[in-house]
Write an enzyme that holds these catalytic residues in place. Structure first.
Site, PDB file in Angstrom:
ATOM      1  N   CYS A  11       7.366 -22.326  39.776  1.00 15.46           N
ATOM      2  CA  CYS A  11       6.813 -23.678  40.807  1.00 15.46           C
ATOM      3  C   CYS A  11       6.563 -22.752  41.957  1.00 15.46           C
ATOM      4  CB  CYS A  11       7.959 -24.441  40.827  1.00 15.46           C
ATOM      5  SG  CYS A  11       8.575 -25.038  39.116  1.00 15.46           S
ATOM      6  N   GLU A  64     -10.573  -5.356  25.754  1.00 15.62           N
ATOM      7  CA  GLU A  64     -11.197  -6.593  26.151  1.00 15.62           C
ATOM      8  C   GLU A  64     -11.274  -6.342  27.692  1.00 15.62           C
ATOM      9  OE1 GLU A  64      -8.537  -9.770  25.785  1.00 15.62           O
ATOM     10  OE2 GLU A  64      -6.617  -8.595  25.796  1.00 15.62           O
ATOM     11  N   ASN A 123      12.806 -24.480  42.039  1.00 17.91           N
ATOM     12  CA  ASN A 123      11.912 -23.507  41.182  1.00 17.91           C
ATOM     13  C   ASN A 123      13.161 -22.724  40.393  1.00 17.91           C
ATOM     14  OD1 ASN A 123      10.633 -21.258  40.105  1.00 17.91           O
ATOM     15  ND2 ASN A 123      10.056 -20.459  42.295  1.00 17.91           N
ATOM     16  N   GLY A 124      12.986 -22.642  39.202  1.00 17.43           N
ATOM     17  CA  GLY A 124      14.070 -21.900  38.523  1.00 17.43           C
ATOM     18  C   GLY A 124      14.712 -22.552  37.167  1.00 17.43           C
ATOM     19  N   ARG A 174       0.185 -19.687  41.156  1.00 16.23           N
ATOM     20  CA  ARG A 174       1.099 -19.451  40.138  1.00 16.23           C
ATOM     21  C   ARG A 174       1.226 -20.751  39.243  1.00 16.23           C
ATOM     22  NH1 ARG A 174       5.520 -17.527  43.136  1.00 16.23           N
ATOM     23  NH2 ARG A 174       7.172 -18.699  42.321  1.00 16.23           N
ATOM     24  N   LYS A 194      -6.089  -4.541  24.152  1.00 14.67           N
ATOM     25  CA  LYS A 194      -6.067  -4.678  25.502  1.00 14.67           C
ATOM     26  C   LYS A 194      -7.378  -3.715  26.142  1.00 14.67           C
ATOM     27  CE  LYS A 194      -4.072  -7.435  26.739  1.00 14.67           C
ATOM     28  NZ  LYS A 194      -3.419  -8.174  25.482  1.00 14.67           N
ATOM     29  N   GLU A 243      -2.213  -4.147  19.362  1.00 13.10           N
ATOM     30  CA  GLU A 243      -2.158  -4.717  20.717  1.00 13.10           C
ATOM     31  C   GLU A 243      -2.698  -3.848  21.715  1.00 13.10           C
ATOM     32  OE1 GLU A 243      -2.214  -7.402  21.783  1.00 13.10           O
ATOM     33  OE2 GLU A 243      -1.540  -7.338  23.776  1.00 13.10           O
ATOM     34  N   LYS A 280      -9.317 -17.529  29.462  1.00 12.87           N
ATOM     35  CA  LYS A 280      -7.787 -17.665  29.155  1.00 12.87           C
ATOM     36  C   LYS A 280      -7.162 -18.703  28.013  1.00 12.87           C
ATOM     37  CE  LYS A 280      -3.848 -16.283  30.381  1.00 12.87           C
ATOM     38  NZ  LYS A 280      -3.451 -14.778  29.706  1.00 12.87           N
ATOM     39  N   TRP A 323       5.643 -26.570  37.615  1.00 12.31           N
ATOM     40  CA  TRP A 323       5.309 -25.908  36.386  1.00 12.31           C
ATOM     41  C   TRP A 323       6.288 -26.135  35.437  1.00 12.31           C
ATOM     42  CZ3 TRP A 323       1.623 -22.802  33.664  1.00 12.31           C
ATOM     43  CH2 TRP A 323       2.062 -22.100  32.692  1.00 12.31           C
ATOM     44  N   HIS A 345      -7.546   7.067   4.594  1.00 13.24           N
ATOM     45  CA  HIS A 345      -8.238   6.421   3.875  1.00 13.24           C
ATOM     46  C   HIS A 345      -9.647   5.917   4.668  1.00 13.24           C
ATOM     47  CE1 HIS A 345      -5.018   6.141   1.134  1.00 13.24           C
ATOM     48  NE2 HIS A 345      -4.062   5.478   1.894  1.00 13.24           N
TER      49      HIS A 345
HETATM   50  C1  F6R Z   1      -5.651 -11.077  24.753  1.00 10.18           C
HETATM   51  C2  F6R Z   1      -5.414 -12.538  24.573  1.00 10.18           C
HETATM   52  C3  F6R Z   1      -5.928 -13.211  23.468  1.00 10.18           C
HETATM   53  C4  F6R Z   1      -5.160 -14.489  23.310  1.00 10.18           C
HETATM   54  C5  F6R Z   1      -5.581 -15.306  22.235  1.00 10.18           C
HETATM   55  C6  F6R Z   1      -4.708 -16.572  21.768  1.00 10.18           C
HETATM   56  O1  F6R Z   1      -5.331 -10.713  25.826  1.00 10.18           O
HETATM   57  O2  F6R Z   1      -4.806 -12.959  25.565  1.00 10.18           O
HETATM   58  O3  F6R Z   1      -6.225 -12.707  22.430  1.00 10.18           O
HETATM   59  O4  F6R Z   1      -3.846 -13.915  22.916  1.00 10.18           O
HETATM   60  O5  F6R Z   1      -6.897 -16.172  22.677  1.00 10.18           O
HETATM   61  O6  F6R Z   1      -4.160 -17.293  23.028  1.00 10.18           O
HETATM   62  P1  F6R Z   1      -3.055 -18.050  22.867  1.00 10.18           P
HETATM   63  O7  F6R Z   1      -1.912 -17.049  22.900  1.00 10.18           O
HETATM   64  O8  F6R Z   1      -2.929 -18.904  24.152  1.00 10.18           O
HETATM   65  O9  F6R Z   1      -2.963 -18.943  21.732  1.00 10.18           O
END
Ligand code: F6R
Length: 612
Positions: A2, A492, A99-100, A27, A489, A485, A607, A75, A508
């Site tokens: 928050c 992307e 906040n917290g 935030r 990273k 992962e 996102k 939040w 393989h």
């Molecule tokens: C990668 C990333 C995406 C999400 C995916 C699922 O850095 O952020 O691969 O992990 O779109 O998103 P959520 O977790 O919001 O369901």
């Protein structure tokens, strides 16, 4: 995460509070509110769900002239986003923003209700308002009442409190949540982060945990909550730009969020580890002990990074709770008519809680009679709403599109879920549970050490290999999802082609890709897969691959056999993913930064993915 803003001065408070809250928007929030001592001698509160413009519209329609006030963006952590749960919270003459997380909120609620408090919201914050109110009723002034109340609270908080009876002051306090004070000419400010105050003053005072302060037009006087002793906190001059300040001085949100992971884990573990009984407090999991024993199979459904967390979770559930576990890409689960039903537990893992594929897959599982548990970071989002129960991660809002701190927090929840199930099913004895619980408790410090201790080396390697066309990430067992992962990273945010592979799969096929131009990042912590991973590493070296090992401290073979080694401390096998992922996130970040890509908003990505 928050946002708090406060002002006591001679200018109108409402525009300053709104402006400050706007500067904290990064935030994340789902509702907002202000409380202002009006010129008419009243203490008025206005709250609105959604964006700040909704709050602003209400304030435009019914202005609150006054020069002392506090504001908040919420939040959600306890209770869904709604007007009644929005801050400020009121009890008698007392108004609080917070906040917290207050850890002992359940016991506190019961105690306050016994004393006759009428609690309107689901929040832990309203409890603080009632507690302070009772202290005022007992005859204490605002400062003493807040001090007495705080001594009864456990958890993390930053709070700001007003009393109708003392209209010339704000009382604030902090324990493990950020709060900064601003000193102006005839005005004093508070805020949960520097950007909120930057347009008004650059003279700032940073409170320490356990500090409280009384803000008046003249000054801010700081004391310790426990002893009441007066303390001096040095004034600092802040010359950051607003944009720098939002990122806490980091160049990108992603880098900030990588560094925030120890805090994200601390917040996610808080109130859930039962160290006394070597167990996990599992009330949020929404299952009875009998339910836990009766589970036949677990399905973990997720996409992207959350899918990699789910893959790690399968190891936890199988090794610790001994439950057969299937991990599914949510988009593949749907439409396959999966054989699933009562007796199965479906865990939908999603940072945003809104990913349409995960939502639809969870819905299908629910319709077939399975119990659905959500692991999500956004309170009140669609997947937790659909699920039978929600076990939230408390990573705080993640702004960078590439998920980092939410991933680590998901690992923590999956491990805690497995411990809780293992204890109930009799597959995890007290000693084993104690090791895991204690290991988890130590993680934040170890994560901090790895981020700080490896970032320069990782940046150097990223610089050296930034023009590599392909990069391979290899790992076995628990390190396999982390290799995936690491590759995701890098892809992307830097747009470099990268592949994560189970190290044993190399021969393989993918081994054909290796030559002297291909960096191969091998995850090789000392675990039960170590010897085999070492053989795969030698295969890569024999093809002249540029091998970087992510290895346990003091691993001489790693030093001898690889070009470069990034070391992590020795931890329990189950905890290695929390540490091995950190240099991979940093590697992706630095390659992208050297290439000059848009790290926080990579092309073509969103996102929250609400399209199928
Ligand atoms: C990668 C990333 C995406 C999400 C995916 C699922 O850095 O952020 O691969 O992990 O779109 O998103 P959520 O977790 O919001 O369901």
């Amino acid at each position: 995460m928050c946002g708090i803003v406060g002002h006591v001065g001679s200018e109108q408070a409402a525009p300053i509070l709104l402006d400050g809250l706007r500067r904290l928007e990064y935030r994340g929030y789902d509702s907002a509110g202000v409380a202002i001592h009006t010129d008419g001698g009243e203490l008025k509160v206005v709250r609105a769900v959604g964006k700040l413009r909704n709050l602003e519209a209400q304030l435009n329609a019914s202005p609150l002239p006054g020069t002392v006030g506090i504001g908040h963006t919420r939040w959600a952590t306890h209770g869904r986003p709604s007007e009644v749960n929005a801050h400020p919270h009121v009890a008698g003459p007392i108004v609080v923003v917070h906040n917290g997380i207050i850890e002992n909120h359940l016991a506190l609620r019961a105690r306050l209700e016994e004393r006759g408090a009428k609690i309107a919201s689901d929040t832990d914050t309203e409890l603080v308002a009632h507690l302070v109110h009772f202290k005022v009723k007992d005859g204490l002034d605002l400062e003493s009442a807040v001090r007495a109340a705080l001594r009864e609270l456990h958890g993390a908080y930053a709070i700001a409190v007003l009393s109708k009876n003392e209209p010339d002051r704000i009382v604030v306090a902090k324990s493990s949540s950020p709060l900064v004070l601003g000193l102006g000419d005839g005005a004093t400010y508070c805020g949960s982060d520097i950007p909120a105050l930057l347009p008004y003053t650059r003279r700032m005072v940073f409170l320490e945990d356990g500090d409280m302060a009384v803000l008046t037009r003249e000054d801010a006087s700081v004391t310790r909550i426990d002893t009441g002793e007066k303390v001096e906190r040095a004034e600092k001059h802040i010359d950051w730009s607003s944009v720098m300040a939002e990122k806490a001085g980091f160049k990108h949100f992603m880098l900030k969020e990588i560094h925030e992971q120890p805090r994200a884990i601390e917040d996610t573990l808080r109130g859930r580890l039962d160290r006394e009984n070597a167990d996990v407090h599992g009330h949020e999991i929404g299952l009875s002990d009998a339910d836990a024993k009766a589970i036949q199979r677990v399905y973990l459904l997720a996409c992207g990074t959350s899918h990699h967390a789910a893959m790690t979770g399968r190891y936890y559930l199988e090794q610790i709770a001994k439950i057969p576990t299937t991990v599914e890409l949510a988009s593949e689960f749907r439409g396959r008519d999966p054989i699933i039903g009562p007796g199965d537990l479906v865990v939908a893992v999603s940072q945003s809680g809104e990913t349409i594929d995960t939502l639809m897959a969870a819905r299908e599982a629910k319709e077939k009679g399975a119990k659905v548990l959500a692991i999500a970071n956004v309170i009140g989002s669609a997947i937790p709403r659909l699920a039978d129960a929600a076990f939230y991660t408390h990573a705080g809002p993640e702004i960078g599109v590439a998920s980092t701190k939410c991933f680590s927090a998901q690992l923590a929840n999956l491990l805690m879920l497995s411990i809780w199930l293992g204890r109930r099913r009799g597959t995890l004895d007290t000693n084993g549970a104690r090791e895991l619980v204690e290991g988890l408790a130590k993680l934040p410090v170890q994560m901090r050490d790895v981020v700080i201790g490896t970032r320069q080396l990782v940046a150097n390697l990223a610089k050296r290999y930034r023009d590599a066309r392909d990069v391979l990430f290899l790992g076995r067992g628990l390190s396999f999802p982390i290799a995936l992962e690491g590759a995701l990273k890098l892809k992307e945010i830097s747009y470099v082609h990268a592949e994560g592979y189970a190290a044993g799969e190399m021969k393989h096929g993918p081994i054909a890709l290796i030559d002297s131009a291909v960096p191969v990042i091998v995850l090789m912590p000392k675990d039960r897969w170590y010897d085999k991973t070492l053989s795969n590493l030698q295969e890569a070296m024999a093809r002249e691959g540029q091998v970087i090992g992510i290895a346990t401290e003091g691993d001489e073979a790693a030093q001898r056999l690889t070009q470069d080694v990034i070391e992590i401390p020795a931890v329990l096998e189950a905890l290695t993913p929390f540490l091995t992922v950190l240099p991979l996130q940093l590697y992706a970040y630095y390659v992208a930064d050297f290439k000059g890509t848009d790290v926080d908003q990579p092309r073509n990505l969103a996102k929250t993915v609400t399209v199928e």
